[in-house]
Enzyme design. Sequence first.
Site, short mmCIF file in Angstrom:
data_model
loop_
_atom_site.label_atom_id
_atom_site.label_comp_id
_atom_site.label_asym_id
_atom_site.label_seq_id
_atom_site.Cartn_x
_atom_site.Cartn_y
_atom_site.Cartn_z
N LYS A 79 -21.89 -4.52 37.79
CA LYS A 79 -21.35 -3.81 38.96
C LYS A 79 -20.91 -2.42 38.53
CE LYS A 79 -18.26 -5.14 42.76
NZ LYS A 79 -17.08 -5.96 43.03
N LEU A 80 -21.47 -1.42 39.19
CA LEU A 80 -21.26 -0.02 38.82
C LEU A 80 -20.77 0.75 40.05
CD1 LEU A 80 -24.81 0.33 37.24
CD2 LEU A 80 -22.68 0.24 35.90
#
Length: 215
Positions: free
Chosen positions: A83-84
């Site tokens: 998750k960015l």
Amino acid sequence: MDLYIDTANLDEIKQAADMGVLDGVTTNPSLIAKEGIDYGKRLAEICKVVDGPVSAEVIATDYDGMMKEGRERAKIADNIVIKLPCTMDGLKACKSFTDEGTPTNLTLCFQPLQALMVAKAGAFLVSPFIGRLDDIAQDGMELIANIRQIYDNYGIPTKVLAASIRHPLHFVQCALAGADVATVPFSVIKQVMKHPLTDSGLEKFVADYQKAFGG
Ligand code: E4P
């Protein structure tokens, strides 16, 4: 529509999995902080319970840091999704992870063009935040509908993961708007199965039966 649970609490994850409704999990640094447990350790525990995508958010905000952290997290299990954030560095990291074959979830998405950009960079999931837009008097649901339309216009395969869902109305509106996935807190999962007519109907069925046959 797939259903993910938005929590780092193992007990909640197990309860949702036992009910057969769980397709995946999203976590974030605030949720992990609430549990007060090592992030890597908790992710490993979650991946033992859930086969579907488990989003592990990076803490780093620069490209090199995100890559280092994300590669470590990706080793935890095959179903880890990195998750960015929807930033320039996040976009670059999204492309690199995609090239490496690691799926990504681009989070903190607040406008449709962020969703278009992350899709171009190969994101597996994009997370538009409904509740946090509603909090500042903007229509969070409109964001879901707009991203859905843009993705459909161009046959974009990135999945729309509706996030920051605060109540059952958000949840049902996401389903109506065609979100691919909704990630919801356990409290909302419990709320949607609660209906006064279900409770009173059940009470009457049992009472009628007992009146007639005893027991
Ligand atoms: C999504 O991945 C986020 O963890 C989450 O949905 C944020 O929700 P909140 O705005 O209620 O904190």
